[in-house]
Structures are given as structure tokens and as C-alpha cells.
Design an enzyme around this catalytic site. Structure first.
Site, PDB file in Angstrom:
ATOM      1  N   TYR A   1      -3.350   2.653   9.331  1.00  0.00           N
ATOM      2  CA  TYR A   1      -2.981   3.078   7.988  1.00  0.00           C
ATOM      3  C   TYR A   1      -2.969   4.604   7.910  1.00  0.00           C
ATOM      4  O   TYR A   1      -2.016   5.209   7.419  1.00  0.00           O
ATOM      5  CB  TYR A   1      -3.993   2.501   6.991  1.00  0.00           C
ATOM      6  CG  TYR A   1      -3.809   2.973   5.574  1.00  0.00           C
ATOM      7  CD1 TYR A   1      -2.735   2.541   4.808  1.00  0.00           C
ATOM      8  CD2 TYR A   1      -4.727   3.857   4.996  1.00  0.00           C
ATOM      9  CE1 TYR A   1      -2.582   2.978   3.502  1.00  0.00           C
ATOM     10  CE2 TYR A   1      -4.575   4.286   3.694  1.00  0.00           C
ATOM     11  CZ  TYR A   1      -3.504   3.841   2.955  1.00  0.00           C
ATOM     12  OH  TYR A   1      -3.345   4.272   1.675  1.00  0.00           O
TER      13      TYR A   1
ATOM     14  N   GLN B   1      -1.945  -2.300  -7.076  1.00  0.00           N
ATOM     15  CA  GLN B   1      -2.977  -1.661  -7.893  1.00  0.00           C
ATOM     16  C   GLN B   1      -2.408  -0.471  -8.669  1.00  0.00           C
ATOM     17  O   GLN B   1      -2.680  -0.308  -9.853  1.00  0.00           O
ATOM     18  CB  GLN B   1      -4.143  -1.205  -6.996  1.00  0.00           C
ATOM     19  CG  GLN B   1      -5.364  -0.769  -7.785  1.00  0.00           C
ATOM     20  CD  GLN B   1      -6.364   0.024  -6.960  1.00  0.00           C
ATOM     21  OE1 GLN B   1      -6.070   0.454  -5.843  1.00  0.00           O
ATOM     22  NE2 GLN B   1      -7.548   0.226  -7.503  1.00  0.00           N
TER      23      GLN B   1
ATOM     24  N   LYS C   1       0.281   7.046   7.385  1.00  0.00           N
ATOM     25  CA  LYS C   1       0.412   7.961   6.243  1.00  0.00           C
ATOM     26  C   LYS C   1       0.660   9.393   6.726  1.00  0.00           C
ATOM     27  O   LYS C   1       1.476  10.110   6.142  1.00  0.00           O
ATOM     28  CB  LYS C   1      -0.844   7.909   5.359  1.00  0.00           C
ATOM     29  CG  LYS C   1      -0.962   6.636   4.543  1.00  0.00           C
ATOM     30  CD  LYS C   1       0.121   6.555   3.474  1.00  0.00           C
ATOM     31  CE  LYS C   1       0.072   5.283   2.656  1.00  0.00           C
ATOM     32  NZ  LYS C   1       1.233   5.131   1.761  1.00  0.00           N
TER      33      LYS C   1
ATOM     34  N   GLY D   1       6.848  -2.081  -5.273  1.00  0.00           N
ATOM     35  CA  GLY D   1       5.428  -2.393  -5.122  1.00  0.00           C
ATOM     36  C   GLY D   1       4.780  -2.429  -6.496  1.00  0.00           C
ATOM     37  O   GLY D   1       3.630  -2.033  -6.687  1.00  0.00           O
TER      38      GLY D   1
ATOM     39  N   ASP E   1       9.083  -5.850  -6.475  1.00  0.00           N
ATOM     40  CA  ASP E   1       7.987  -6.198  -5.561  1.00  0.00           C
ATOM     41  C   ASP E   1       8.485  -7.335  -4.674  1.00  0.00           C
ATOM     42  O   ASP E   1       9.481  -8.001  -4.990  1.00  0.00           O
ATOM     43  CB  ASP E   1       6.749  -6.645  -6.375  1.00  0.00           C
ATOM     44  CG  ASP E   1       5.470  -6.561  -5.555  1.00  0.00           C
ATOM     45  OD1 ASP E   1       4.715  -5.589  -5.729  1.00  0.00           O
ATOM     46  OD2 ASP E   1       5.231  -7.468  -4.723  1.00  0.00           O
ATOM     47  N   ILE E   2       7.752  -7.573  -3.583  1.00  0.00           N
ATOM     48  CA  ILE E   2       8.116  -8.681  -2.699  1.00  0.00           C
ATOM     49  C   ILE E   2       7.704 -10.019  -3.320  1.00  0.00           C
ATOM     50  O   ILE E   2       8.263 -11.059  -3.017  1.00  0.00           O
ATOM     51  CB  ILE E   2       7.494  -8.475  -1.293  1.00  0.00           C
ATOM     52  CG1 ILE E   2       8.128  -9.392  -0.262  1.00  0.00           C
ATOM     53  CG2 ILE E   2       5.976  -8.624  -1.338  1.00  0.00           C
ATOM     54  CD1 ILE E   2       7.759  -9.044   1.165  1.00  0.00           C
TER      55      ILE E   2
ATOM     56  N   ASN F   1      12.197  -6.685  -0.710  1.00  0.00           N
ATOM     57  CA  ASN F   1      11.391  -6.518   0.496  1.00  0.00           C
ATOM     58  C   ASN F   1      11.876  -5.227   1.157  1.00  0.00           C
ATOM     59  O   ASN F   1      13.038  -5.135   1.546  1.00  0.00           O
ATOM     60  CB  ASN F   1      11.619  -7.731   1.415  1.00  0.00           C
ATOM     61  CG  ASN F   1      10.929  -7.569   2.755  1.00  0.00           C
ATOM     62  OD1 ASN F   1      10.352  -6.523   3.053  1.00  0.00           O
ATOM     63  ND2 ASN F   1      10.991  -8.622   3.558  1.00  0.00           N
TER      64      ASN F   1
END
Ligand code: SER
Length: 316
Positions: free
Chosen positions: A143, A13, A147, A9, A35-36, A53
Site C-alpha cells: 500500500y 470511508q 501510494k 469509490g 463504486d464497484i 470498476n
């Protein structure tokens, strides 16, 4: 021991900033960004890169076999606002991705794994102010409960397989190098871009919505200090609360106005992200992070705003 660090990833950010920071510490060749999507210029030209992925188990296995990472940072995830639009995909990516990594980390004897959790693990019945590490947790976003379940998996792999997993419940993160993607706290980044570009911003959260936030420099420093802490000092293997700075859109706008006096903020109504924000804590208690690995915040609202405006000006 020389490290081989896999960051999954890397275009996101956090990833964008973490790869730069880790390459500075360990040397470019020791940090494999993945990253994808194809990487941006800075990451592609500063060290090794892989397309990955996290749902593609065979490819992921191949990457572990090829690089035999000593540390893995799994940052690929779908955030809160996009998660509400694509609930099944968010669950699948956030859960299956994590379990793939935990399994391969056990299989390949990866020394340490980092996985980010969030203030989104709390819900409407959690205490709203100075939310403690341990309390009622009834998240009502996909989400948030992905988590929370992920935290349980991390602790489970630590207890059952001895995997050294470490995690932080990040507040909303604010940085100038990369944009957030699809979260509820994103307003606090967009506002800076618009303040510099147009001098005005319409916030999708209401004027008095307080949320815990953190400047990216602090978040990266926290992440690396947690990963560097001696294992025996860590008493939490689910995820550590981090407090950051709590403020409302109005307070942030006032701070921006100190440097851009004509800046104007207005407020949109009926944005679905408001309900998400209302279900989250307004401030967090992070006494365990302070006690276990000496965490100390550096940036407050004023210094964060100043640093954001100074740096963002140079890139937009
Ligand atoms: N910043 C994230 C979001 O808003 C929460 O972790 O979705």
C-alpha cells in the site's frame, strides 16, 4: 462554470462523506457517485450513481464520455492491512486504477483530479517525529509504495501533460458515517463503536503506538479547500503532508473514559498491523499545506472524541 464531479469509490470511508459534502455545495445532480458495489441508501437516493470498476478501462471510458466530468476524485483503493494479504491485487488496483484515471482526465480535459495519498508513503528510515514533506521515504508495505509511486505519477502528469492533479497524504481517518476498510489505523474507529456497544475494546495496536490521525470533518474540509485553492498557489503536485492529531490507543481510551467512565481497553499481541504501524511516522509536519492553501486543523483529540461519541450514538 457549472461543475460535473465524478467521485469513484463513493461507498468507502471518505467517499460516503465527500459525496454528501459535494452535493451540498454543488447540488445533487452535479455529483456522480460511483463504486464497484451497489450504493447505500443515502447515496442512491440523493443524486446520480454509476457502477464502475476502475480496472475496467472500457466501462470507465464510457463513464467519462457520458458525463465529461470537470472534476474527478479517485478514492477506490486497497488499504494497508488488506494490501499485505493481497499484494498483487493492491498494486494493480492502486496503480492501474490511477493511471486509467490520469489518462482519461488528459483525454477528456478534466479540469481537476483529486487522488489520496497517505502517511504510509513513509517508512522505517523516515524521521518519526514531525516527519517533513521531503525526507527519506522507504515504505515497506505494498500500500505504502503504491501510494509513493502514485504520487510520482501525479506529479509526472502535472509536469508532462499539464493535468491539474491535487493530493493529500491523509493521516488515519476517523468518522462516524462510514467504516474504514482494511487499514492499520482502523482501531481508532472500531474503538468508538465498541465503547458504545459493549463498553470494552481490544486494540490490535499496542498501548503506546502513536500515529497521526484526523477527524473526518477536517479531512473533508482539507480536501475541498485544496481543490478550491488557486492552482498557482500550489507548489506540491505529488501530495501534501497533513498533520492531524497524534495519539496512542491509551490516550484515546483515556479521552473516551471521560464520557464513558467504565470503558475498558485491552491489547492484543502479535497482530501483523503492529509492524505496519511501527514503520509509519508518529507525527507529521504540514507547513506546506498551511503556507500554500491556508490549512488549519479544527478538531483536537477532545473535540473529535466528543463529536464521534455524540453522533455515533444516534446511528448505532
Ligand atoms: N489509514 C490507512 C491505513 O491504515 C493509511 O492511509 O491503511
Amino acid at each position: 462554470m457549472s461543475e460535473k464531479i465524478l467521485v469513484i469509490g463513493a461507498n468507502g470511508q471518505i467517499g460516503t462523506e465527500l459525496v454528501v459534502a459535494l452535493r451540498k455545495i454543488h447540488g445533487p445532480e452535479s455529483v456522480i457517485a460511483s463504486d464497484i458495489n451497489d450504493p447505500g441508501y443515502a447515496i442512491r437516493h440523493s443524486g446520480p450513481y454509476e457502477l464502475v470498476n476502475v480496472l475496467d478501462k472500457d466501462n470507465l471510458h464510457h463513464i467519462f464520455e457520458k458525463h465529461r466530468p470537470t472534476q474527478v476524485y479517485l478514492l477506490a483503493a486497497i488499504l494497508s492491512a488488506v494490501g499485505e494479504q493481497k499484494p498483487k491485487l493492491a498494486w494493480d488496483l492502486n496503480m492501474t486504477g490511477l493511471i486509467h484515471i490520469l489518462d482519461f482526465a488528459v483525454e477528456f480535459k478534466t479540469a481537476k483530479v483529486f487522488w489520496p495519498s497517505s502517511i504510509a508513503v513513509f517508512g522505517p528510515n523516515s524521521p518519526q517525529f514531525h516527519t517533513p514533506q521531503y525526507c527519506v521515504m522507504d515504505p515497506n508495505t505494498v500500500y505504502g509504495f503504491s501510494k509513493l509511486a502514485g504520487e510520482r505519477w501525479c506529479e509526472y502528469y502535472f509536469t508532462k501533460y499539464g493535468l491539474d492533479v491535487r493530493s493529500i497524504r491523509y493521516p488515519g481517518l476517523i468518522g462516524w458515517r462510514a467504516n474504514p476498510g482494511g487499514g492499520t489505523t482502523d482501531y481508532a474507529v472500531h474503538i468508538f463503536h465498541e465503547a458504545l456497544k459493549t463498553g470494552k475494546y481490544t486494540s490490535f495496536l499496542s498501548a503506546d503506538t502513536a500515529l497521526p490521525m484526523m477527524y473526518m470533518d477536517d479531512a473533508i474540509r482539507a480536501t475541498i479547500s485544496l481543490m478550491d485553492a488557486p492552482a498557482e498557489q500550489l507548489t506540491i503536485r505529488s501530495s501534501y503532508n497533513l498533520a492531524g492529531i497524534s495519539f496512542t490507543p491509551t490516550q484515546l481510551a483515556e479521552e473516551i473514559k471521560k464520557q464513558i467512565p467504565d470503558f475498558e481497553i485491552s491489547y492484543a499481541e502479535n497482530d501483523p498491523r503492529q509492524a505496519i504501524a511501527d514503520s509509519w511516522p508518529k507525527s507529521i509536519d504540514d507547513e506546506y499545506a498551511q503556507r500554500d492553501w491556508g490549512w488549519k486543523l479544527e478538531y483536537d483529540l477532545a473535540t473529535m472524541t466528543n463529536d464521534m461519541l455524540t453522533n455515533l450514538k444516534t446511528v448505532i
